[in-house]
Design a protein around this motif. Structure first.
Motif, PDB file in Angstrom:
ATOM      1  N   PHE A  11      -4.577   3.677  -3.589  1.00 48.00           N
ATOM      2  CA  PHE A  11      -4.606   2.242  -3.907  1.00 48.00           C
ATOM      3  C   PHE A  11      -5.678   1.889  -4.917  1.00 48.00           C
ATOM      4  O   PHE A  11      -5.974   0.717  -5.139  1.00 48.00           O
ATOM      5  N   ARG A  59       9.892  -6.535  -0.533  1.00 45.45           N
ATOM      6  CA  ARG A  59       9.331  -7.174   0.661  1.00 45.45           C
ATOM      7  C   ARG A  59       9.558  -8.686   0.701  1.00 45.45           C
ATOM      8  O   ARG A  59       9.090  -9.355   1.611  1.00 45.45           O
ATOM      9  N   VAL A  79       3.380   9.566   5.483  1.00 44.56           N
ATOM     10  CA  VAL A  79       2.573  10.568   4.745  1.00 44.56           C
ATOM     11  C   VAL A  79       2.183  11.755   5.614  1.00 44.56           C
ATOM     12  O   VAL A  79       1.033  12.185   5.641  1.00 44.56           O
ATOM     13  N   ARG A  92       9.890   8.048  12.098  1.00 48.03           N
ATOM     14  CA  ARG A  92       9.630   8.265  10.675  1.00 48.03           C
ATOM     15  C   ARG A  92       8.132   8.492  10.601  1.00 48.03           C
ATOM     16  O   ARG A  92       7.378   7.714  11.183  1.00 48.03           O
ATOM     17  N   TYR A 147       0.583  -0.773   8.173  1.00 43.54           N
ATOM     18  CA  TYR A 147       0.322   0.669   8.002  1.00 43.54           C
ATOM     19  C   TYR A 147      -1.157   0.958   8.212  1.00 43.54           C
ATOM     20  O   TYR A 147      -1.679   1.978   7.750  1.00 43.54           O
ATOM     21  N   GLU A 159       7.700  11.500   5.785  1.00 48.84           N
ATOM     22  CA  GLU A 159       7.487  11.055   4.406  1.00 48.84           C
ATOM     23  C   GLU A 159       6.559  12.056   3.754  1.00 48.84           C
ATOM     24  O   GLU A 159       5.438  12.276   4.229  1.00 48.84           O
ATOM     25  N   ARG A 204       5.618  -2.958  -5.031  1.00 51.76           N
ATOM     26  CA  ARG A 204       6.202  -2.844  -3.694  1.00 51.76           C
ATOM     27  C   ARG A 204       6.707  -4.194  -3.162  1.00 51.76           C
ATOM     28  O   ARG A 204       7.596  -4.249  -2.315  1.00 51.76           O
ATOM     29  N   LYS A 234       3.633   4.444 -11.932  1.00 52.28           N
ATOM     30  CA  LYS A 234       4.777   3.542 -11.782  1.00 52.28           C
ATOM     31  C   LYS A 234       4.542   2.228 -12.517  1.00 52.28           C
ATOM     32  O   LYS A 234       5.452   1.445 -12.733  1.00 52.28           O
ATOM     33  N   VAL A 258       2.311   6.289  12.099  1.00 49.56           N
ATOM     34  CA  VAL A 258       1.286   6.294  11.044  1.00 49.56           C
ATOM     35  C   VAL A 258       0.048   6.951  11.625  1.00 49.56           C
ATOM     36  O   VAL A 258      -0.809   6.294  12.236  1.00 49.56           O
TER      37      VAL A 258
HETATM   38  O1  TEU Z   1       3.313   5.340   1.603  1.00 47.17           O
HETATM   39  C1  TEU Z   1       2.738   6.487   1.020  1.00 47.17           C
HETATM   40  C2  TEU Z   1       2.425   6.216  -0.383  1.00 47.17           C
HETATM   41  O2  TEU Z   1       1.642   6.901  -0.986  1.00 47.17           O
HETATM   42  C3  TEU Z   1       3.080   5.061  -1.047  1.00 47.17           C
HETATM   43  O3  TEU Z   1       2.229   3.989  -0.846  1.00 47.17           O
HETATM   44  C4  TEU Z   1       3.335   5.376  -2.487  1.00 47.17           C
HETATM   45  O4  TEU Z   1       2.602   6.474  -2.880  1.00 47.17           O
HETATM   46  C5  TEU Z   1       2.897   4.286  -3.378  1.00 47.17           C
HETATM   47  O5  TEU Z   1       3.456   3.096  -2.944  1.00 47.17           O
HETATM   48  C6  TEU Z   1       3.358   4.627  -4.782  1.00 47.17           C
HETATM   49  O6  TEU Z   1       2.673   3.765  -5.652  1.00 47.17           O
HETATM   50  C7  TEU Z   1       3.164   5.230   2.997  1.00 47.17           C
HETATM   51  C8  TEU Z   1       3.820   3.923   3.408  1.00 47.17           C
HETATM   52  O7  TEU Z   1       5.217   4.000   3.122  1.00 47.17           O
HETATM   53  C9  TEU Z   1       3.152   2.812   2.638  1.00 47.17           C
HETATM   54  O8  TEU Z   1       3.795   1.563   2.865  1.00 47.17           O
HETATM   55  C10 TEU Z   1       1.702   2.747   3.069  1.00 47.17           C
HETATM   56  O9  TEU Z   1       1.031   1.771   2.275  1.00 47.17           O
HETATM   57  C11 TEU Z   1       1.003   4.099   2.883  1.00 47.17           C
HETATM   58  O10 TEU Z   1       1.774   5.207   3.339  1.00 47.17           O
HETATM   59  C12 TEU Z   1      -0.272   4.135   3.718  1.00 47.17           C
HETATM   60  O11 TEU Z   1       0.092   4.139   5.086  1.00 47.17           O
END
Ligand code: TEU
Length: 555
Positions: A151, A412, A207, A204, A69, A248, A408, A287, A106
């Motif tokens: 993150f 995986r 974000v 898909r 990503y 998303e 996550r 979470k 992405v």
């Molecule tokens: O995820 C968006 C995202 O914010 C998620 O990571 C989610 O909010 C988080 O896991 C909740 O704790 C998308 C993708 O699905 C994800 O895998 C990517 O890490 C993220 O965007 C950045 O591209």
């Protein structure tokens, strides 16, 4: 199949999508990482399940800081996954089996290794500087704003050379793109058309609700220009093609979902909204401190979305994906009633109105993985949050309990194909440990058992293809306040389906409302078939079934 306006249902309304996380699906060359040739080798398995579309998580060149990503070249296949020729073979072989391939777009951010960013940070006069979001330090020399990254930590990183901060709503190696720049948008649209011309079935969109950001106004998601941007993207790329697009959108609400997916909006086919996920998270610790499961709250969310998009727009339907815990562990019972509860969850979801998404391994009831040491985890989000947790003086074991519930990496671990080492995913050493329960939970065992979860999914996928009432029937829920039982109907013309599910491990007796006491044929069940719904009905642990009412017959 006609919808309520008498127009034909779209092809993506009666199909089921299967999400593949390529890194963990099937490794063909023994390097411990899944790849495209591994996916090609498993297309017969997906065809047998009845899948019509495969969504591939990113397969493009990337430093893999966030497992793809974080893209450094949108038009090159990551070498660890294979080649463009492998991709073209995958599209061709999938199409020969009635399966379309959708790619993960992405475009809210790139990798910091993308040539655009390398050039942009090399000079403040770079032609690519304005492809990204740069701001001078705050008066005190610190971050321009207090925005935090998803993150963990600040969403700003100082680029020493240029003495400016750049925005990254995810890791500092994922610089946000500036969608206010028409030159950037043109580059993205050109790339999208290049993939559409290779025969993909859609996108898909990662974000997608963040591309309208206006950080100076403190806006990150759902910005005022967002829908104008998506309508422009539609016009410039996929709008002229009959493809599936799913955005998303963690910020989506029932009303905004109508803007994204309304039939006359010329935006997207549908969105992924996450209210059923995030309403289970702790207000403060998210979470990492999940709340106890609450069926009444879950039913309230599911009903809200089914009702809001009843006449326009379109729902996606999912329990899991590569970011979420395993469905049977999150919403069912992965210990005592794993098979029954996995089938129950599938029945509840797949008979609702919308397009179902099956996440790899969900169809065989794969479970969360009980990692005990932080060294077993691989996900950048989990590792960052663990570090911040320790810096805040909290115990590692306390964090790991949260990661075991909602991290996550649960989704995986390698796909479990057989009882062979590493679940038959690789002949090498997998990039992440396989779940030890692959010895009993695996595809080989599932295919050999006609009462397996896999067989149940296959029936549900076939039902959607063959039953207009499943695709287009009006949804109505009952017993909203019942703490362990979920009941809804789907009606189209003279046809009505009644779905009943017990979310509890206990034997449960339920008084059914008079309007759904009926009899008919059993469409599906995870115990014995049920043909009659009387005043009181007793449900076994996690029992779920659907009855197709005989026309005009009630009891
Ligand atoms: O995820 C968006 C995202 O914010 C998620 O990571 C989610 O909010 C988080 O896991 C909740 O704790 C998308 C993708 O699905 C994800 O895998 C990517 O890490 C993220 O965007 C950045 O591209």
């Amino acid at each position: 199949m006609l919808d309520r306006t008498g127009s034909h249902a779209k092809w993506w309304q009666n199909t089921t999508v299967y999400q593949i996380y390529p890194r963990s699906f099937a490794d063909s060359d023994g390097d411990g990482i899944g790849d495209l040739r591994g996916i090609i080798s498993r297309l017969d398995y997906l065809e047998a399940l009845g899948i019509g579309v495969v969504w591939l998580s990113p397969i493009f060149r990337s430093p893999m800081d966030d497992n793809g990503y974080d893209i450094s070249d949108y038009q090159v296949i990551a070498p660890e996954f294979g080649t463009l020729e492998d991709f073209d073979t995958l599209v061709r072989e999938a199409k020969a089996r009635g399966i379309g391939i959708i790619l993960d777009l992405v475009v809210n951010h790139t990798s910091d290794a993308h040539p655009w960013f390398l050039d942009a940070r090399s000079s403040r006069t770079s032609r690519y500087r304005d492809f990204y979001v740069w701001r001078p330090p705050a008066p005190d020399g610190g971050c321009p704003t207090q925005l935090q990254s998803v993150f963990g930590g600040s969403a700003w990183t100082l680029d020493e050379a240029g003495e400016e901060y750049y925005l990254h709503q995810f890791s500092k190696r994922q610089p946000d793109l500036n969608w206010e720049n028409p030159a950037l948008r043109a580059e993205i649209y050109r790339m999208m058309n290049w993939w559409l011309d290779r025969g993909i079935a859609g996108f898909r969109m990662d974000v997608i609700d963040l591309i309208g950001k206006q950080v100076d106004r403190g806006i990150t998601a759902d910005g005022p220009q967002l829908h104008r941007l998506i309508q422009e993207m539609n016009r410039e790329t996929f709008g002229r093609r009959d493809v599936l697009t799913v955005g998303e959108a963690w910020s989506a609400t029932p009303s905004s979902a109508l803007l994204y997916s309304g039939r006359d909006r010329n935006e997207l086919s549908m969105v992924f909204q996450f209210e059923h996920v995030s309403q289970q998270w702790d207000e403060m610790r998210g979470k990492w401190k999940p709340k106890p499961f609450d069926l009444v709250a879950l039913k309230r969310v599911l009903n809200r979305w089914q009702t809001a998009l009843a006449d326009d727009g379109w729902n996606s339907l999912f329990w899991g994906n590569h970011d979420l815990p395993r469905a049977v562990s999150q919403y069912g019972d992965d210990k005592g009633f794993r098979v029954e509860s996995a089938k129950m969850l599938a029945t509840v979801l797949h008979l609702m109105k919308g397009t179902p998404f099956v996440y790899q391994g969900e169809e065989i009831g794969m479970t969360n993985v009980p990692f005990t040491s932080i060294e077993q985890f691989r996900d950048i989000e989990t590792l960052n949050m663990h570090r911040l947790h320790l810096e805040a003086g909290l115990a590692s074991a306390d964090f790991i309990r949260g990661a075991n519930a909602n991290g996550r990496d649960n989704a995986r671990t390698p796909m479990q194909w057989s009882a062979a080492p590493h679940g038959g995913f690789t002949t090498g050493t997998p990039w992440i440990e396989a779940n030890a329960n692959h010895a009993t939970i695996n595809v080989e065992a599932s295919l050999a058992d006609e009462t397996s979860i896999w067989s149940h999914y296959r029936k549900l996928v076939a039902l959607r293809k063959s039953s207009p009432v499943v695709v287009l029937g009006r949804y109505r829920s009952y017993l909203a306040e019942h703490k362990s039982c979920l009941v809804y109907s789907r009606t189209l013309g003279a046809q009505r389906i009644i779905v009943v599910a017990n979310f509890s491990p206990m034997l449960t007796t339920v008084d059914l409302p008079e309007e759904i006491r009926t009899e008919g044929e059993s469409l599906i069940s995870n115990y014995d078939p049920v043909l009659r719904l009387g005043k009181a009905i007793s449900l076994k642990p996690f029992e779920a079934f659907a009855v197709l009412e005989n026309k005009g017959r009630t009891v």
